[in-house]
Design a protein around this motif. Structure first.
Motif, PDB file in Angstrom:
ATOM      1  N   LYS A 290      43.725  37.008  44.308  1.00  0.00           N
ATOM      2  CA  LYS A 290      44.617  38.079  43.902  1.00  0.00           C
ATOM      3  C   LYS A 290      44.039  39.413  44.314  1.00  0.00           C
ATOM      4  O   LYS A 290      44.698  40.255  44.884  1.00  0.00           O
ATOM      5  N   THR A 784      48.165  42.145  37.005  1.00  0.00           N
ATOM      6  CA  THR A 784      48.873  41.011  37.577  1.00  0.00           C
ATOM      7  C   THR A 784      49.999  40.623  36.642  1.00  0.00           C
ATOM      8  O   THR A 784      49.777  40.438  35.448  1.00  0.00           O
ATOM      9  N   THR A 811      50.246  41.098  42.010  1.00  0.00           N
ATOM     10  CA  THR A 811      49.113  41.897  41.567  1.00  0.00           C
ATOM     11  C   THR A 811      49.267  43.276  42.179  1.00  0.00           C
ATOM     12  O   THR A 811      49.462  43.397  43.383  1.00  0.00           O
TER      13      THR A 811
END
Lengths: 1111, 528
Positions: A290, A784, A811
């Protein structure tokens, strides 16, 4: 006193509930450890059960009869006066009767019954029998048996019922039970116990004598309990996505680090063993990358409290369970630190019951999985010959350095450096644990020692640890407990260098005239030292973790369901390294280095919870207030110019020149959280959470972040209409949406800082200040948000179960240590930039393929697909090539030229005029007639398309075979080994990588002289399929073992990394010289791969033999 | 029961208090305890002293830790080819491989801008009214920083042409830099240096040896005026140094090895004799280094090993202090330099300043004491004529990867050659010849006739006088002679060099990351 009484009178006593006879329960716990050992020694063999009684008397009160029994047999008789009040006197004349027969006669027609538990006889009132039963009672007998779990541990409190009657009993603390049935009939006994699958056993005359019932855990997910943030939940009530690591994966594997065991075992978990260097910890992320610069590592929550040590600090054998909170709603409970998921590790705790002493041990050899062989002497000379021709200096010698030339001329045997630095690896681990307790106090104490000797000389790791987990129910409303552990990780020793061994000429010099390792084997070149020279370094590298956490839980009787819990944890982690480079290693002054690190962390959590059930409604609320502080203080000392090499790094004051550095870092975190759960009729579930975190490392106006989430679940199988569809044992839908954060930046990133660097004026040191880091006052949380939908199912009487989950996360405000133009004077800045997205699908299937009498075969399969992409960067929809970020493309991209082949003699190279025959021919992607930076394109990503794990378990009688296969597919990785940049023809190269010459005009690999002026990365498919673990175990028969007072004995052979199928041409597709999880690699476009890192260590295959034994 | 209630309320009250206590704002405030910040440090004299020292430290670390980077200033010019191969140098032996991704282009660029940023920090902070400095101090620190800023911009703009012009410290990142014209950059250099000349002390007034004095600024100013095609001003600047009476050419033996065989020119390049305080009257600015003293050296000064041939790679040759320690033969001077440049009687060509011969020095060798006659490949890497200016040997560090020799950055010998260049550009050939002859006379070389003076002659003389001191590439680019002379004198790089190679390419990494504006690539390297 107590102990003596026990010993003299009751050698068996430890085998049963200590609490039954003696009111001073708590004292016992303290003494058990010692007592257990004494008892085991004193009582080498078991006495027979048959005791004979001879007695005669007329109208004698039962009390007196019992006292005679005690005198003759030594059995203790327990009965209350109330019970005996209704008994009538006894008239009997018996000789040499079995004690049971005698007792039967004594209490015949009495309103009494008895049970014998080892050497105690318990007298109790006879249940009022039903008339039917009473009529059949003339030939009643007592069925006796024992209930244990699969590991052979006795299960106390199991309900035993005679089916079709109201007769029942519960098992004693040692798992035994006695139940009276009519002697001739075939009866069905039903056993039930919470958390275990109910069993029914048909008892007839043939199997009466040995009723050993083993209850299996109820693997149906409905009753499984999983650890969620700040509490536990029944699996059936869970709304988020929580992967639990199968317990089998935590046992009997030669792993030094728990993550090595988790690898591939659960869906959505990506673990990369960048190095199997002893003592190293794999990289770990959940559900795709992420963040780009901030850490992707999940938060570790150890026994309910966020943990700041490393996975090496957690002894794998101490772990009871691992649950991973994967979706955003589940991890949102940890707010700012939940974005990468949370790994909840729960250590073992004592259970009330007899003490269990367990020894687990294993040991075995280790090997390098794959060795990329280097050129031998002839190949090396031939390579240099061609290099010199290609470099346009054909008169240069084939052996560039004097010492090589002399060794060759003198006929010195070539050195196989790889062999010289290697050794037989081995690993061994020993663990002893004692656990047990009473209703009031439970304890688990363990000690372990692990030692790993690497496959390269000087690499070793050993760990010793001690853990004590104690829980006490102080009063009906107060529970308290402590978890304490101490771990010492030791990686002492100077280590050989595989990097240097790979680089060095086979004609280098191994030993000097004194018999020591030659410092510079290819003298006068000093670029490469002997790979063995570091063995002279008396290095130490130790870190310890001393961690204590405690809790107190108050559940006031006045408000049912209300609980207040305070958790407090303190961790202290000192680390020390020391090294000394002396004369033998080529340092004529002697240089010592000492590094000390002291890291401390405290956390206080206040958790208030309230649970209430009314009718079909179940509600619970949890509120949290917590604070945490992390402190780090480091000192680095270096000194040189010692009189001689005698002191190593122990007295830096003895050196002429000394340098000292120290650094301090402090960060703080405060959090509030509120969670509400509502369950209606076990059918509809809803969870809502909100958390607010404040972190000191963010800009003044961005300290706090708020992270809400909501999740719903529907247990369809509990619906009435499902009653008509009995094929489904479970069917559940889950959906969740939430937001969590990532704070993973260090302290002080918001502040512009200066660093100091000394300088001299007229030979006198003067301190200089230079700009160091550019701070960003606007730094804030990376957040996120994510949606998760899942379906859990179990069909065909739970023969096939599994879950399918899909997720989509975004994210944003990515914390990025992004490259900025160096012309600003700085190279990078921490910033919140852009957005990434992850989409994925995870499938988990468990199947019991064959469930036979002696033979069972079960399969567990998981596969996770993840698609990752950069959604936006700076709002301008432009790629950021410099930071290797491409809109719409996955992270960790390979942005590079496309190789068409090799330029051959006579070809028209006007498109790339700097090239020569033997150079790489690149594609002119933009068709502008020339090759330049614009001909780079996005070729693929290092992130795999899917990862999968397949476990097959075969059990036949006492044998069990477990085979685990791991598959990582679709990852494109730079392969440094194909880049034959050989430092101008002076280093050795892999023997199996061909090179272009005017006589060997291949089209796949460039010439030796090609020095890769465009920084081509040689990306290659790094997919692999690996036979990761195979374990064959044998479980000894428990009946047999019980004769020797052993409740469990298992032996096994286990192998790890046994075979690999891959197209990857390098040491190992999994171990990579440059980590794809390191943020610098992420930003560097996979570059910096031309060189293998200097502490590169080959992947390891291990075969061990192990034993688990429990008393 | 009553008791337990009491306990709960106490516990809860405790929770509440701790909660509110830790809620207080200061719990989340950061206190920087182990680094200085500009705001709290560049506020008084000690802070500025340290910042000024730090600026010199950045400056001294010119080649970072890139081995071979230093050689790229010489290889691929009229002076040298590569001896022992090295990836960083490779594009300068074959200019067709000089592209925007090469390490040299980005390393030099980054270093210059680090100097500029540190200088901008000081200039900005010195203007801050809150700083407790006297006006004189403000001017001094600004003048020092201005000198270094000008030095870096001069270096940059010679190598790359016009570059982005930053005159303020960077506080928020930008990715929209564009290139200023070369003329604009030169204008800033001249203005910075005029400020520096006006406000820096003379060598008698500097706080510490090694700090910048006004004549160092004047020397650089002379060069900048030459670039700006203002030779009269250049002449004036050079003249100011000569007239200052602070400096005189070294004509007599002095220093650490005055009693050993040698000559005055060699004395200047002897470890322990290079600073003004050590007797070097010719030195205008010396960057100091010293072995094994904290702050005593740049981590990766490779001058000694790159200039020295790899003689220890010859059987019969052993490492010796008199041979200048360990060389690894990266820079192999061209035959022009070796055989054509010097007169025999020129002091700068003496055996003390250029080693042309070796004798086998390993007593175990059968050839011990004999002259080394190198042939073939050995003459490229192991044995060749070379300057002894960077000779250095530390007995405790025979393998040493770093040099710890002082660096004479500017000396009066060069001042005369800058003066000559200024005079030549104004058509004053007689003046130019006279200036050159000051240097030649010291060396005992035949004086030059005015008629023989031209730019090539001046460049030849610079090579004779300043070999391995001046950064040859910069001089040749500045005088627009790089292409012509490389073609003429460099057999290896000559056939590969093109006109556009006069400049280095703008680093691709900078172009890539500067995504909001086009950092235009130099022509020839350009993609469009």
């Amino acid at each position: 006193m107590q102990k003596n009484a026990l010993c003299n009178r009751q050698p068996y006593a430890p085998m049963r509930a200590p609490g039954r006879l003696f009111p001073t329960k708590m004292l016992l716990v303290m003494k058990l450890t010692f007592f257990l050992i004494t008892a085991a020694i004193l009582h080498a063999s078991a006495e027979g059960y048959a005791q004979r009684i001879t007695w005669a008397g007329n109208n004698v009160p039962v009390e007196k009869v019992f006292s005679a029994i005690r005198q003759q047999s030594g059995y203790t008789i327990v009965a209350s006066r109330d019970v005996l009040r209704n008994a009538h006197p006894v008239t009997l004349n018996v000789k040499n009767a079995d004690i049971r027969d005698f007792l039967d006669m004594v209490i015949k027609d009495q309103p009494l019954k008895y049970t014998i538990e080892q050497r105690s006889i318990f007298i109790s009132p006879k249940p009022v029998a039903l008339p039917a039963a009473a009529s059949a009672d003339q030939q009643a007998i007592d069925l006796k048996g024992k209930v244990t779990d699969e590991a052979g541990n006795p299960l106390p409190g199991v309900t035993v019922r005679v089916k079709g009657t109201t007769q029942g009993a519960t098992t004693a603390n040692d798992g035994t039970f006695t139940i009276r049935v009519s002697s001739g009939a075939t009866v069905v006994l039903a056993f039930s116990y919470m958390g275990m699958r109910p069993e029914e056993v048909t008892v007839n005359s043939s199997n009466r004598s040995s009723l050993n019932i083993i209850l299996k855990p109820a693997i149906e997910q409905q009753t499984e309990v999983v650890v969620v943030g700040y509490g536990t939940k029944k699996r059936s009530d869970v709304t988020g996505s929580i992967s639990s690591v199968p317990k089998d994966r935590l046992k009997n594997l030669p792993v030094t680090n728990v993550l090595q065991a988790v690898q591939g075992a659960a869906a959505g978990v990506n673990i990369i063993n960048n190095s199997t260097r002893p003592g190293s910890s794999p990289a770990f992320y959940l559900r795709g990358l992420k963040s780009i610069s901030a850490s992707n590592a999940p938060l570790i929550v150890l026994d309910g409290i966020p943990f700041s040590g490393t996975y090496n600090d957690i002894n794998p054998n101490d772990i009871e369970s691992i649950d991973m909170l994967k979706d955003v709603s589940a991890s949102a409970i940890y707010g700012a630190r939940g974005a990468n998921g949370v790994i909840m590790i729960t250590t073992k705790r004592g259970k009330s019951g007899k003490p269990v002493i367990t020894y687990n041990g294993y040991g075995g050899p280790e090997y390098q999985t794959n060795v990329v062989k280097n050129m031998n002497g002839d190949q090396y000379r031939e390579k240099n010959h061609w290099y010199n021709i290609q470099a346009g200096r054909p008169t240069a010698p084939d052996l560039p350095y004097l010492s090589e030339q002399q060794n060759y001329a003198n006929g010195v045997a070539p050195v196989d450096w790889q062999k010289e630095i290697s050794q037989q690896g081995y690993i061994q681990s020993h663990e002893l644990s004692i656990s047990g307790g009473t209703e009031s106090v439970k304890y688990y104490v363990s000690g372990t020692f692990l030692k790993q000797e690497g496959t390269l000389k000087g690499y070793q790791f050993n760990r010793s640890s001690i853990r004590a987990n104690i829980d006490a129910n102080v009063t009906s409303w107060l529970k308290t407990g402590v978890n304490m552990f101490f771990v010492n990780n030791n990686e002492d020793g100077g280590r050989v260098s595989l990097f240097n061994a790979n680089a060095l000429s086979p004609y280098g010099t191994l030993y000097n005239a004194k018999g020591d390792y030659e410092i510079y084997p290819i003298a006068p070149q000093t670029l490469y030292q002997s790979p063995l020279i570091e063995l002279y370094n008396p290095a130490i590298n130790r870190n310890k973790n001393i961690n204590a956490s405690g809790y107190a839980e108050v559940a006031p009787d006045v408000v049912k369901g209300l609980k207040y819990r305070v958790n407090a944890s303190y961790g202290y982690r000192p680390r020390r390294t020391g090294s000394y480079i002396g004369r033998k290693m080529g340092d004529n002054l002697g240089t010592a280095n000492v590094y000390n690190e002291e890291s401390k962390q405290w956390i206080v959590e206040n958790v208030l919870s309230y649970a209430k059930t009314f009718g079909k409604h179940a509600l619970d609320f949890t509120a949290l207030y917590s604070a945490q502080q992390d402190l780090l203080f480091t000192t680095t000392l270096t000194a040189n110019t010692f009189v001689n090499d005698n002191l190593d790094y122990n007295n830096l004051g003895a050196a002429q020149v000394q340098k000292t550095y120290s650094a301090d870092s402090t960060s703080t975190l405060v959090s509030q959280m509120f969670r509400a759960n509502y369950v209606y009729d076990s059918r509809y579930l809803i969870t809502a959470t909100i958390r607010r975190d404040g972190f000191s490392g963010f800009g003044a106006s961005h300290k706090y972040g708020v992270f809400p989430s909501v999740a719903v679940g529907w247990n369809i199988q509990n619906e009435h209409f499902m009653a008509d569809l009995p094929v489904f044992n479970q069917l559940k839908l889950r959906a969740s949406y939430g937001r969590s954060g990532n704070q993973a930046v260090g302290a002080y990133q918001t502040l512009t800082r200066l660093t100091t660097e000394p300088y001299i004026f007229d030979g006198v040191t003067s301190m200089g200040l230079i700009p160091d880091k550019l701070g960003n006052a606007n730094l804030k949380w990376e957040s996120t948000t994510g949606l998760n939908v899942g379906i859990d199912f179990a069909i065909l009487n739970n023969r096939l179960s599994g879950s399918i989950e899909g997720y989509s996360t975004k994210t944003y405000d990515l914390l990025l240590s992004r490259k900025i133009p160096s012309l600003s004077g700085y190279n990078t800045i921490f910033d919140n930039i852009g957005k990434t997205a992850n989409k994925g699908l995870e499938i988990l299937l468990n199947s019991k393929n064959i469930v036979g009498d002696g033979f069972t075969w079960s399969t567990s399969f998981n596969i996770s697909f993840n698609k990752n992409k950069v959604v936006a960067l700076y709002g301008d929809n432009k790629d950021d090539i410099g930071n290797n970020l491409f809109i719409g493309r996955p992270l960790l991209g390979i942005y590079d030229y496309t190789m068409l082949g090799i330029w051959q003699e006579g070809e028209d190279n006007k498109v790339d005029p700097g090239t020569k025959p033997g150079y790489i021919k690149f594609a002119d992607i933009n068709n502008d007639g020339k090759i330049d930076a614009n001909d780079r394109s996005y070729l693929g990503t290092q992130l795999p398309k899917y990862i999968a794990g397949l476990t097959n378990t075969f059990a036949y009688k006492n044998f069990s075979l477990n085979i685990f296969i791991q598959d990582v597919h679709g990852s494109l990785r730079p392969n440094n080994i194909l880049d034959n940049r050989d430092q101008g023809g002076i280093v050795n190269l892999p023997a199996d990588i061909p090179y272009w010459t005017s006589e060997n005009k291949i089209n796949t690999n460039p010439s030796l002289f090609y020095n890769n002026p465009r920084g081509y990365k040689y990306a290659q498919d790094a997919s692999y399929l690996r036979l990761k673990d195979v374990t064959l175990s044998y479980q000894f028969n428990r009946d047999l073992l019980s004769r020797y007072k052993i409740s469990n004995l298992m032996m096994y052979v286990s192998g790890r990394n046994l075979a690999t199928i891959t197209k990857w041409k390098n040491w190992d597709p999994e171990t990579s010289p440059s980590s794809i999880t390191s943020s610098s690699t992420r930003l560097n476009n996979g570059q910096g791969t031309g060189q293998q890192s200097s502490d590169f260590y080959p992947n390891t295959a291990t075969v061990i033999f192990g034993v688990n034994i429990s008393l | 029961m009553k008791n337990s209630r009491k306990i709960y309320s106490i516990l809860l009250a405790g929770v509440m208090t701790t909660s509110f206590a830790s809620c207080s704002k200061s719990f989340l405030d950061e206190k920087l305890k182990s680094s200085y910040a500009p705001d709290n440090t560049l506020v008084d004299e000690l802070g500025f002293e340290a910042a000024s020292t730090g600026l010199m430290s950045i400056f001294r670390n010119d080649y970072g830790n890139t081995q071979g980077l230093m050689a790229t200033y010489f290889v691929g010019t009229d002076m040298a080819i590569t001896g022992q191969p090295n990836a960083v140098q490779a594009p300068f032996d074959d200019y067709r491989n000089l592209n925007s991704s090469v390490t040299a282009a980005s390393s030099i660029w980054n270093w210059c801008y680090k100097v500029i940023n540190a200088a901008n920090n000081i200039i900005k902070a010195a203007d801050n009214k809150a700083a407790t400095l006297t006006d004189a101090q403000r001017l001094l620190y600004k003048a020092e920083a201005s000198f270094f800023r000008a030095y870096a911009y001069n270096h940059l703009s010679i190598l790359y042409g016009g570059v982005p012009l930053l005159t303020e410290p960077v506080t928020t990142p930008r990715t929209d830099y564009t290139r200023a014209t070369e003329a604009d950059v030169i204008a800033l250099i001249i203005s910075d240096l005029n400020f520096a000349v006006a406000n820096l002390p003379d060598p008698a007034g500097v706080k510490k040896q090694g700090r910048i004095n006004k004549y160092a600024a004047a020397q650089l100013l002379a060069e900048a005026y030459l670039r700006a095609n203002k030779p009269a001003e250049a002449q004036q600047a050079a003249q100011s140094i000569i007239n200052s009476q602070f400096f005189s050419l070294v004509k007599n033996r002095y220093g650490a090895k005055a009693n050993q065989p040698g000559d005055p020119f060699a004395d200047m390049f002897t470890y322990g004799s290079m600073r003004r305080s050590q007797g070097n009257t010719e030195a205008i600015w010396v960057v100091e280094q010293q072995y094994n003293i904290t702050g005593g050296g740049a981590s990766f000064d490779q001058r000694r090993r790159e200039w020295g041939p790899f003689y220890i790679n010859m059987a019969g040759m052993k490492l010796a202090d008199s041979l200048g320690g360990r060389g690894i033969g990266r820079i192999r001077p061209t035959n022009w330099w070796t055989y054509e440049l010097y007169e025999k009687k020129d002091m700068r060509n003496s055996q003390y300043n250029i080693r042309r011969n070796y004798w086998y020095n390993d007593p175990a060798s059968p050839k011990y004491g004999q002259l080394v006659v190198a042939t073939g490949f050995d003459t490229i890497q192991n044995i060749y004529a070379h300057t002894t200016k960077w000779y250095e040997f530390q007995p405790n560090d025979p393998q040493g990867s770093s040099s710890f020799k002082d660096r004479i950055m500017m000396r009066l010998g060069e001042t005369y050659l800058l003066l000559a260049e200024a005079q030549f550009m104004q058509g004053d050939l007689a003046g130019a010849a006279a200036s050159i002859n000051v240097v030649r006379n010291r060396a005992g070389a035949t004086p030059v006739d005015a008629a023989a003076v031209n730019m090539d002659y001046i460049l030849d003389e610079r090579a004779r006088e300043l070999t391995a001191e001046e950064l040859r590439r910069l001089t040749l680019i500045r005088t627009k002679k790089l292409i012509e002379r490389t073609k003429k004198y460099n057999p290896k790089a000559g056939p590969t060099i093109s006109d556009y190679n006069i400049h280095l390419p703008i680093p691709q990494s900078e172009i890539d990351v500067n995504k909001d504006a086009e950092l235009k690539q130099n022509e020839g390297y350009a993609t469009k």
